[in-house]
Design a protein around this motif. Structure first.
Motif, PDB file in Angstrom:
ATOM      1  N   ARG A  91       2.051 177.408  -7.277  1.00  0.00           N
ATOM      2  CA  ARG A  91       1.003 178.211  -7.907  1.00  0.00           C
ATOM      3  C   ARG A  91      -0.386 177.617  -7.678  1.00  0.00           C
ATOM      4  N   THR A  92      -0.660 177.309  -6.416  1.00  0.00           N
ATOM      5  CA  THR A  92      -1.979 176.807  -6.055  1.00  0.00           C
ATOM      6  C   THR A  92      -2.394 177.474  -4.752  1.00  0.00           C
ATOM      7  N   THR A  93      -3.387 176.920  -4.067  1.00  0.00           N
ATOM      8  CA  THR A  93      -3.874 177.508  -2.816  1.00  0.00           C
ATOM      9  C   THR A  93      -3.727 176.509  -1.676  1.00  0.00           C
ATOM     10  N   VAL A  94      -3.691 177.046  -0.456  1.00  0.00           N
ATOM     11  CA  VAL A  94      -3.645 176.180   0.716  1.00  0.00           C
ATOM     12  C   VAL A  94      -4.858 175.260   0.720  1.00  0.00           C
ATOM     13  N   GLY A  95      -6.021 175.820   0.392  1.00  0.00           N
ATOM     14  CA  GLY A  95      -7.242 175.039   0.382  1.00  0.00           C
ATOM     15  C   GLY A  95      -7.177 173.864  -0.589  1.00  0.00           C
ATOM     16  N   ALA A  96      -6.591 174.100  -1.770  1.00  0.00           N
ATOM     17  CA  ALA A  96      -6.476 173.030  -2.769  1.00  0.00           C
ATOM     18  C   ALA A  96      -5.567 171.916  -2.254  1.00  0.00           C
ATOM     19  N   LEU A  97      -4.466 172.297  -1.585  1.00  0.00           N
ATOM     20  CA  LEU A  97      -3.555 171.297  -1.035  1.00  0.00           C
ATOM     21  C   LEU A  97      -4.233 170.502   0.076  1.00  0.00           C
ATOM     22  N   VAL A  98      -4.986 171.183   0.926  1.00  0.00           N
ATOM     23  CA  VAL A  98      -5.689 170.519   2.027  1.00  0.00           C
ATOM     24  C   VAL A  98      -6.684 169.510   1.470  1.00  0.00           C
ATOM     25  N   ALA A  99      -7.470 169.959   0.466  1.00  0.00           N
ATOM     26  CA  ALA A  99      -8.483 169.085  -0.104  1.00  0.00           C
ATOM     27  C   ALA A  99      -7.851 167.895  -0.825  1.00  0.00           C
ATOM     28  N   ARG A 100      -6.790 168.154  -1.594  1.00  0.00           N
ATOM     29  CA  ARG A 100      -6.160 167.089  -2.381  1.00  0.00           C
ATOM     30  C   ARG A 100      -5.506 166.036  -1.476  1.00  0.00           C
ATOM     31  N   ASN A 101      -4.877 166.500  -0.374  1.00  0.00           N
ATOM     32  CA  ASN A 101      -4.106 165.601   0.478  1.00  0.00           C
ATOM     33  C   ASN A 101      -4.857 165.161   1.745  1.00  0.00           C
ATOM     34  N   HIS A 102      -6.124 165.585   1.855  1.00  0.00           N
ATOM     35  CA  HIS A 102      -6.947 165.206   3.005  1.00  0.00           C
ATOM     36  C   HIS A 102      -6.251 165.570   4.320  1.00  0.00           C
ATOM     37  N   VAL A 103      -5.706 166.784   4.389  1.00  0.00           N
ATOM     38  CA  VAL A 103      -5.002 167.243   5.586  1.00  0.00           C
ATOM     39  C   VAL A 103      -6.030 167.563   6.675  1.00  0.00           C
ATOM     40  N   ARG A 104      -5.916 166.888   7.811  1.00  0.00           N
ATOM     41  CA  ARG A 104      -6.876 167.103   8.901  1.00  0.00           C
ATOM     42  C   ARG A 104      -6.503 168.313   9.750  1.00  0.00           C
ATOM     43  N   THR A 105      -5.208 168.555   9.895  1.00  0.00           N
ATOM     44  CA  THR A 105      -4.760 169.690  10.703  1.00  0.00           C
ATOM     45  C   THR A 105      -3.817 170.522   9.852  1.00  0.00           C
ATOM     46  N   PRO A 106      -4.349 171.462   9.074  1.00  0.00           N
ATOM     47  CA  PRO A 106      -3.506 172.227   8.149  1.00  0.00           C
ATOM     48  C   PRO A 106      -2.364 172.960   8.822  1.00  0.00           C
ATOM     49  N   GLY A 107      -2.497 173.221  10.096  1.00  0.00           N
ATOM     50  CA  GLY A 107      -1.423 173.942  10.764  1.00  0.00           C
ATOM     51  C   GLY A 107      -0.219 173.078  11.064  1.00  0.00           C
TER      52      GLY A 107
END
Length: 372
Positions: A49-65
């Motif tokens: 129940r969150t967003t892809v953007g929130a996960l990217v920001a929280r986990n410092h994902v450089r390549t979300p794909g």
């Protein structure tokens, strides 16, 4: 295996970190999720129940794909997970009990329905350690009123119980302290409210919890089965007997000490230290009652007064402890050595000197004496 996410055609990193406030997407905090085969960021986001953007920001994902099985991602906790974590944290931290005058570790363990061994371990103490008024004792594993463990305990019948007839001045809290139990347990056993007013002549059921059972080990020493069996028999007898309250015990100690020429404050301090003025206290060594007298000590005390003393009787028990203090005081070079003899044995003190725990015992007794 490489897992494909939605094409990163739209800007991800800068707009997400600028527009998404991760704390707002995790009202119950964060936990760790391990990526499994077939997972995608949008699927994980939807599941938590969150967003892809929130996960990217929280986990410092450089390549979300690109995410891989075995990757560990920080994801929002559910309300249930948060509640479970809070309970685990509270249980680990425990509650804090501030020691009052006369309290013992065994009494505190019984009060919170935890084992003496676990209480000692949680506070880095041994069974010979001394506690003092004002000390803060951490109690772990004591169930709260709403916990399943507490509900189960509330539903269990007490091992045994006795009847108390209410007298003038009795209160539930006073009776709970007197019988080393809780207001709630008395109320449940007597089928009354914990806020009920008591009537003179009213019959109450006083539960005797299994938490008071005598173990077979003390200070790392396992006692012979015959000694432990005798201690448990005495414990069972005392559990069913009416015994004096702490205020009554105090008065008996003062009266007995004066009669035998012993400093009442010293006798009070020894009784407080040994049992918290609790006649129902029994150790694995079969040390009984207020003054924690073992059978051989009772024999010696009986010879001193010229009659057989019953250590299960509070007055006789106190008499035994007091006359032993008197005899030790006459043989020792000073009060401190006499007190050390009560704990370690005078012959041992005179031959080997006071052991470290004996020194601490004497120090505590002398400090308590000054407050009596």
């Amino acid at each position: 295996m490489v897992v494909a996410a939605p094409p990163p055609a739209t800007p991800v990193l800068e707009p997400v970190t600028a527009l998404v406030a991760p704390s707002r997407t995790a009202p119950h905090g964060w936990t760790t999720y391990t990526v499994r085969d077939g997972d995608t960021l949008d699927g994980i986001a939807a599941r938590h129940r969150t967003t892809v953007g929130a996960l990217v920001a929280r986990n410092h994902v450089r390549t979300p794909g690109l995410i891989h099985p075995g990757d560990r991602l920080s994801v929002p906790r559910t309300a249930a997970q948060a509640a479970q974590a809070a309970k685990a944290k509270a249980a680990a931290a425990g509650r804090v009990h501030v020691v009052r005058d006369g309290e013992t570790m065994s009494g505190i363990a019984a009060r919170y329905r935890v084992s003496l061994a676990s209480l000692l371990k949680a506070n880095h103490l041994s069974s010979r350690s001394l506690i003092h008024p004002g000390d803060r004792i951490t109690v772990r594993g004591a169930g709260s009123a709403g916990s399943s463990s507490a509900k189960a305990a509330a539903g269990r019948p007490a091992a045994t119980s006795r009847t108390h007839t209410v007298r003038s001045g009795d209160t539930l809290s006073g009776l709970a302290a007197r019988y080393d139990t809780t207001v709630g347990d008395i109320a449940r056993a007597s089928r009354i409210s914990s806020g009920s007013l008591l009537r003179v002549g009213q019959k109450l059921r006083i539960p005797v919890s299994a938490a008071h059972a005598v173990s077979d080990t003390f200070n790392g020493v396992k006692y012979p089965s015959s000694v432990v069996a005798a201690a448990r028999r005495n414990h069972a007898i005392l559990a069913k007997r009416s015994v004096p309250s702490r205020s009554e015990v105090r008065a008996i100690i003062v009266q007995t000490a004066r009669r035998h020429g012993v400093d009442p404050r010293l006798a009070l301090a020894v009784g407080s230290m040994e049992s918290g003025w609790n006649q129902r206290a029994v150790s694995p060594a079969n040390a009984v009652g207020v003054m924690q007298v073992i059978p051989s000590g009772g024999d010696w005390a009986s010879s001193l007064v010229g009659r057989r003393l019953d250590l299960l009787d509070a007055r006789d028990n106190i008499t035994a402890g007091v006359v032993m203090l008197r005899a030790l005081g006459r043989s020792a070079k000073n009060t401190e050595q006499a007190v050390g003899g009560y704990y370690q044995g005078l012959a041992s003190v005179q031959k080997h000197g006071m052991y470290s725990d004996t020194k601490q015992y004497v120090k505590t007794i002398m400090r308590l004496r000054a407050t009596m």
